[in-house]
Scaffold this active site. Structure first.
Site, PDB file in Angstrom:
ATOM      1  N   LYS A   9       0.829  -1.204   0.000  1.00 34.72           N
ATOM      2  CA  LYS A   9       0.000   0.000   0.000  1.00 34.72           C
ATOM      3  C   LYS A   9       0.873   1.268   0.000  1.00 34.72           C
ATOM      4  O   LYS A   9       2.088   1.200   0.261  1.00 34.72           O
ATOM      5  CB  LYS A   9      -0.924  -0.035   1.221  1.00 34.72           C
ATOM      6  CG  LYS A   9      -1.863  -1.261   1.236  1.00 34.72           C
ATOM      7  CD  LYS A   9      -2.824  -1.214   2.412  1.00 34.72           C
ATOM      8  CE  LYS A   9      -3.725  -2.433   2.457  1.00 34.72           C
ATOM      9  NZ  LYS A   9      -4.791  -2.324   3.483  1.00 34.72           N
ATOM     10  N   TYR A  49     -12.119  -2.783  -3.444  1.00 38.64           N
ATOM     11  CA  TYR A  49     -12.676  -2.777  -2.080  1.00 38.64           C
ATOM     12  C   TYR A  49     -14.207  -2.674  -2.068  1.00 38.64           C
ATOM     13  O   TYR A  49     -14.794  -2.225  -1.081  1.00 38.64           O
ATOM     14  CB  TYR A  49     -12.051  -1.646  -1.256  1.00 38.64           C
ATOM     15  CG  TYR A  49     -10.690  -1.995  -0.682  1.00 38.64           C
ATOM     16  CD1 TYR A  49     -10.506  -3.112   0.138  1.00 38.64           C
ATOM     17  CD2 TYR A  49      -9.572  -1.202  -0.938  1.00 38.64           C
ATOM     18  CE1 TYR A  49      -9.265  -3.428   0.669  1.00 38.64           C
ATOM     19  CE2 TYR A  49      -8.327  -1.518  -0.400  1.00 38.64           C
ATOM     20  CZ  TYR A  49      -8.179  -2.629   0.402  1.00 38.64           C
ATOM     21  OH  TYR A  49      -6.954  -2.948   0.938  1.00 38.64           O
ATOM     22  N   ASN A 112      -1.865  -0.083   7.021  1.00 38.65           N
ATOM     23  CA  ASN A 112      -1.334  -1.352   7.524  1.00 38.65           C
ATOM     24  C   ASN A 112      -0.471  -2.071   6.485  1.00 38.65           C
ATOM     25  O   ASN A 112      -0.359  -3.295   6.482  1.00 38.65           O
ATOM     26  CB  ASN A 112      -2.476  -2.233   8.044  1.00 38.65           C
ATOM     27  CG  ASN A 112      -3.512  -2.492   6.974  1.00 38.65           C
ATOM     28  OD1 ASN A 112      -3.319  -2.127   5.815  1.00 38.65           O
ATOM     29  ND2 ASN A 112      -4.600  -3.146   7.337  1.00 38.65           N
ATOM     30  N   HIS A 115      -1.947  -5.388   1.520  1.00 36.66           N
ATOM     31  CA  HIS A 115      -3.195  -6.131   1.322  1.00 36.66           C
ATOM     32  C   HIS A 115      -2.856  -7.532   0.840  1.00 36.66           C
ATOM     33  O   HIS A 115      -1.902  -7.713   0.088  1.00 36.66           O
ATOM     34  CB  HIS A 115      -4.070  -5.452   0.265  1.00 36.66           C
ATOM     35  CG  HIS A 115      -5.159  -6.363  -0.234  1.00 36.66           C
ATOM     36  ND1 HIS A 115      -6.355  -6.523   0.421  1.00 36.66           N
ATOM     37  CD2 HIS A 115      -5.201  -7.214  -1.294  1.00 36.66           C
ATOM     38  CE1 HIS A 115      -7.098  -7.414  -0.224  1.00 36.66           C
ATOM     39  NE2 HIS A 115      -6.418  -7.847  -1.265  1.00 36.66           N
ATOM     40  N   GLU A 126      -9.110 -11.015  -7.632  1.00 31.76           N
ATOM     41  CA  GLU A 126      -8.171  -9.907  -7.477  1.00 31.76           C
ATOM     42  C   GLU A 126      -7.000 -10.019  -8.449  1.00 31.76           C
ATOM     43  O   GLU A 126      -6.550  -9.016  -9.002  1.00 31.76           O
ATOM     44  CB  GLU A 126      -7.667  -9.856  -6.030  1.00 31.76           C
ATOM     45  CG  GLU A 126      -8.760  -9.443  -5.052  1.00 31.76           C
ATOM     46  CD  GLU A 126      -8.334  -9.464  -3.586  1.00 31.76           C
ATOM     47  OE1 GLU A 126      -9.163  -9.109  -2.731  1.00 31.76           O
ATOM     48  OE2 GLU A 126      -7.172  -9.837  -3.287  1.00 31.76           O
TER      49      GLU A 126
HETATM   50  O1  CDP Z   1      -6.852  -6.056   5.003  1.00 27.99           O
HETATM   51  P1  CDP Z   1      -7.673  -6.930   5.921  1.00 27.99           P
HETATM   52  O2  CDP Z   1      -8.364  -8.056   5.192  1.00 27.99           O
HETATM   53  O3  CDP Z   1      -6.886  -7.386   7.106  1.00 27.99           O
HETATM   54  O4  CDP Z   1      -8.811  -5.974   6.547  1.00 27.99           O
HETATM   55  P2  CDP Z   1     -10.311  -5.656   6.054  1.00 27.99           P
HETATM   56  O5  CDP Z   1     -11.190  -5.765   7.243  1.00 27.99           O
HETATM   57  O6  CDP Z   1     -10.666  -6.439   4.835  1.00 27.99           O
HETATM   58  O7  CDP Z   1     -10.225  -4.111   5.665  1.00 27.99           O
HETATM   59  C1  CDP Z   1      -9.644  -3.694   4.451  1.00 27.99           C
HETATM   60  C2  CDP Z   1      -8.741  -2.520   4.739  1.00 27.99           C
HETATM   61  O8  CDP Z   1      -9.512  -1.403   5.199  1.00 27.99           O
HETATM   62  C3  CDP Z   1      -7.730  -2.749   5.865  1.00 27.99           C
HETATM   63  O9  CDP Z   1      -6.596  -3.454   5.426  1.00 27.99           O
HETATM   64  C4  CDP Z   1      -7.412  -1.330   6.303  1.00 27.99           C
HETATM   65  O10 CDP Z   1      -6.487  -0.696   5.435  1.00 27.99           O
HETATM   66  C5  CDP Z   1      -8.765  -0.654   6.132  1.00 27.99           C
HETATM   67  N1  CDP Z   1      -9.531  -0.558   7.388  1.00 27.99           N
HETATM   68  C6  CDP Z   1      -9.686   0.688   8.002  1.00 27.99           C
HETATM   69  O11 CDP Z   1      -9.184   1.701   7.510  1.00 27.99           O
HETATM   70  N2  CDP Z   1     -10.409   0.782   9.172  1.00 27.99           N
HETATM   71  C7  CDP Z   1     -10.999  -0.290   9.720  1.00 27.99           C
HETATM   72  N3  CDP Z   1     -11.702  -0.163  10.838  1.00 27.99           N
HETATM   73  C8  CDP Z   1     -10.844  -1.554   9.113  1.00 27.99           C
HETATM   74  C9  CDP Z   1     -10.108  -1.654   7.938  1.00 27.99           C
END
Ligand code: CDP
Ligand code: MG
Length: 153
Positions: A9, A49, A112, A115, A126
């Site tokens: 990212k 997303y 974070n 992805h 994807e």
């Molecule tokens: O990437 P991952 O599958 O671990 O998390 P997700 O729940 O699928 O969320 C996608 C992305 O959204 C995350 O990797 C974060 O960058 C972002 N996110 C966020 O900004 N705030 C949250 N409360 C949860 C996710």
């Protein structure tokens, strides 16, 4: 053998962590079969997303993902989807276990670093969203037989 998509990212690039993070995947034994850099369009990020559209963090997430370039890659290996998710750690860097990428490099829930696809269906979708079939390179490394046994048992 499985394939999964990863995206380094914009925070990874802004923080000069590309080499160190790609090294984590290489160190594990995963094989890079596609690799590209781009500055994603809003439309591409929204498509990627889509599942999160409407959630409170969605707008901020799209803004973040278009705030700098990213590195896209396809990684290949036995159970690569699960293996890569485990290497990333929990979504929130403050909660991710030490030793994981997010646990070692991150302190934020949005920024974070990486992805990764979360299952076989999303991996397929994807990979197809970001790479043409001819951009994925099939090859064997001399070290592959010292990384994992073909039958995987
Ligand atoms: O990437 P991952 O599958 O671990 O998390 P997700 O729940 O699928 O969320 C996608 C992305 O959204 C995350 O990797 C974060 O960058 C972002 N996110 C966020 O900004 N705030 C949250 N409360 C949860 C996710
Ligand atoms: Mg997810």
């Amino acid at each position: 053998m499985e394939r999964t998509l990863i995206i380094l990212k914009p925070d990874t690039l802004h923080r000069n962590l590309v080499g160190r993070i790609l090294t984590r995947f290489e160190d594990k034994g995963l094989r890079i079969t596609a690799l590209r850099m781009q500055w994603s369009s809003r439309e591409q990020v929204e498509r990627h997303y889509e599942v999160h559209r409407g959630k409170p963090f969605y707008d901020g997430l799209v803004e973040f993902m278009t705030a700098g370039p990213v590195i896209l890659a396809v990684l290949e290996g036995p159970q690569a989807i699960t293996v890569v998710r485990n290497l990333l750690g929990a979504t929130d860097g403050r909660k991710a276990a030490p030793g994981t990428i997010r646990g070692d490099f991150g302190l934020d829930q949005r920024m974070n670093l990486v992805h990764a696809s979360d299952g076989p269906e999303t991996a397929k979708t994807e990979i197809e969203l970001f790479f043409r079939p001819d951009e994925i390179v099939t090859y064997e490394r001399a070290t592959d037989r010292w990384v994992a046994r073909p039958d995987g048992k």
